[in-house]
Design an enzyme around this catalytic site. Structure first.
Site, PDB file in Angstrom:
ATOM      1  N   HIS A 134     -68.417 -41.770  -1.508  1.00 52.74           N
ATOM      2  CA  HIS A 134     -67.644 -42.279  -2.647  1.00 52.74           C
ATOM      3  C   HIS A 134     -66.555 -41.325  -3.134  1.00 52.74           C
ATOM      4  CE1 HIS A 134     -70.273 -45.603  -2.546  1.00 52.74           C
ATOM      5  NE2 HIS A 134     -71.240 -45.155  -3.318  1.00 52.74           N
ATOM      6  N   HIS A 204     -68.383 -50.659  -8.062  1.00 50.74           N
ATOM      7  CA  HIS A 204     -69.784 -50.374  -7.743  1.00 50.74           C
ATOM      8  C   HIS A 204     -70.756 -50.995  -8.758  1.00 50.74           C
ATOM      9  CE1 HIS A 204     -73.160 -48.190  -6.091  1.00 50.74           C
ATOM     10  NE2 HIS A 204     -72.387 -47.569  -5.227  1.00 50.74           N
ATOM     11  N   GLU A 338     -70.602 -54.328  -2.802  1.00 53.39           N
ATOM     12  CA  GLU A 338     -69.394 -53.501  -2.848  1.00 53.39           C
ATOM     13  C   GLU A 338     -68.476 -53.958  -1.715  1.00 53.39           C
ATOM     14  OE1 GLU A 338     -71.018 -49.374  -2.639  1.00 53.39           O
ATOM     15  OE2 GLU A 338     -72.832 -50.446  -3.098  1.00 53.39           O
TER      16      GLU A 338
HETATM   17  C1  BGC Z   1     -74.638 -46.442  -1.254  1.00 54.39           C
HETATM   18  C2  BGC Z   1     -76.041 -46.004  -1.540  1.00 54.39           C
HETATM   19  C3  BGC Z   1     -75.997 -45.074  -2.710  1.00 54.39           C
HETATM   20  C4  BGC Z   1     -75.358 -45.795  -3.878  1.00 54.39           C
HETATM   21  C5  BGC Z   1     -75.226 -44.920  -5.089  1.00 54.39           C
HETATM   22  C6  BGC Z   1     -74.108 -47.134  -2.448  1.00 54.39           C
HETATM   23  O1  BGC Z   1     -72.798 -47.531  -2.207  1.00 54.39           O
HETATM   24  O2  BGC Z   1     -74.574 -47.244  -0.103  1.00 54.39           O
HETATM   25  O3  BGC Z   1     -76.620 -45.362  -0.431  1.00 54.39           O
HETATM   26  O4  BGC Z   1     -77.271 -44.629  -3.062  1.00 54.39           O
HETATM   27  O5  BGC Z   1     -74.099 -46.238  -3.509  1.00 54.39           O
HETATM   28  O6  BGC Z   1     -74.592 -43.760  -4.759  1.00 54.39           O
END
Ligand code: BGC
Length: 374
Positions: A134, A204, A338
């Site tokens: 991210h 998210h 997402e």
């Molecule tokens: C990821 C997860 C992660 C979550 C929070 C998601 O986009 O795929 O693995 O735990 O985000 O970070």
């Protein structure tokens, strides 16, 4: 003196205006406003409210361009928040699970936290084992964006400096949230850069359509127009394969509840601790890529997107450390959809390209539309 009937049309018009006209500038409740307002590094952080004629509400913060709440009616007209969210800015700032924020400049994972672009190798921070997740630490989800409120929309903008978190190019990002009369929350993204770079922007938000975030999401029924998904290794980096969902727990082509197959001893499910995978979308423009129904409340959410993939994540890492709405959010009490470029696209020649060149514009649109299924 004018006869009384002279005033009737005026009265009726005034009454109709009260009933059907949208509220152009609704304000958040004073207490909510107070809990989410502050000045950070000289920049003002505010809470913005969108409300439509049906009483649907969306609260937004310019901290992380975050969806703070989405309130929609259930089959009995009861309006409740359908997201996992915090009660104040302090918790939003401290949050580690990316509730409702925009993630980028590269959402999801980059394997080994490095990639090569135009022959040059870039190293970005590792914040998920050996991988980048991210956009790295203190990325755009932890920044104050500029905000502009319009009648039925809020526009957030941010400039990501060249080299921030190791990524090349000064990038300008715009995220426009609009609330429509058909209970659609429309998210329009644009990004430009002054040097070749990579881009993957998504929201998210975690959803729990029951309205009760202390309940697990396993009985939500999901239909996904995705014939393939991208299997991952043990650190959740795709192998590059596009695997058919047919005959696997990843087949949501026909609607089934999240809980139907989630406990199966499937290697991919074990690696993700549940669903935490990118699905390859096949929906046409007019079709919802994903539909989710929560049978008890009757709430339905459809997701439309221009993006090639969607990370379906079933809140497998929630463990009660994030708190809000009178609860500590536990394992699988929210799910994310997402919409995105494929994870690790910069290292995967078979995946759609996530490269953005100087003077080009990347655009994406995702719509979350809410309705009732009886
Ligand atoms: C990821 C997860 C992660 C979550 C929070 C998601 O986009 O795929 O693995 O735990 O985000 O970070």
């Amino acid at each position: 003196m004018k006869p009384l009937f002279f005033f009737f049309p005026l009265l009726i018009t005034a009454f109709a205006a009260c009933v059907v006209e949208p509220e152009l500038h609704p304000s958040p409740e004073p207490e909510r406003m107070h809990a989410f307002s502050d000045t950070i590094d000289g920049k003002s952080v505010d809470l913005f409210l969108l409300r439509n004629e049906n009483g649907m509400e969306v609260e937004l913060s310019n901290y992380g361009a975050t969806i703070v709440a989405i309130r929609t009616p259930d089959k009995n007209g009861k309006i409740e928040d359908v997201t996992l969210s915090y009660d104040n800015l302090t918790n939003l700032r401290a949050g580690k699970s990316y509730f409702g924020c925009v993630v980028g400049r590269f959402a999801n994972r980059i394997g080994g936290a490095q990639f090569t672009l135009d022959g040059q190798e870039y190293t970005v921070p590792k914040n998920d084992g050996d991988n980048a997740l991210h956009g790295g630490i203190n990325s755009i989800d932890k920044q104050v964006w500029k905000a502009r409120k319009m009648n039925d929309a809020v526009r957030f903008t941010i400039e990501i400096p060249d080299g921030a978190n190791g990524y090349p190019g000064k990038m300008n990002v715009t995220v426009l949230y609009s609330l429509r009369i058909d209970n659609s929350l429309v998210i329009d993204y644009t990004a430009t850069t002054d040097k070749t770079t990579v881009v993957n922007l998504t929201n998210h938000a975690y959803f729990n359509l029951s309205g009760d975030p202390s309940k697990q999401i396993l009985d939500h029924v999901v239909k996904m127009r995705a014939k393939q998904f991208t299997p991952v290794d043990s650190s959740l980096i795709p192998s590059g394969e596009l695997r058919d969902v047919k005959g696997t727990p990843f087949d949501f082509m026909n609607a089934k509840s999240i809980g139907t197959d989630i406990q199966q001893p499937d290697e991919q499910l074990l690696r993700g601790k549940g669903y935490d995978h990118n699905f390859v979308l096949n929906a046409s423009n007019e079709e919802a890529a994903v539909e989710v129904v929560e049978p008890r409340s009757g709430r339905k959410m459809e997701v439309f997107t221009t993006q090639p993939g969607v990370q379906f994540y079933t809140g497998n890492f929630l463990n009660g450390t994030e708190k809000g709405r009178g609860t500590a959010y536990q394992f699988r009490t929210g799910f994310c959809l997402e919409t995105q470029q494929f994870p690790d696209a910069p290292n995967q020649p078979n995946f759609p390209s996530a490269v953005l060149k100087a003077r080009e514009q990347w655009k994406g649109q995702t719509i979350y539309r809410f309705s009732i299924q009886r």
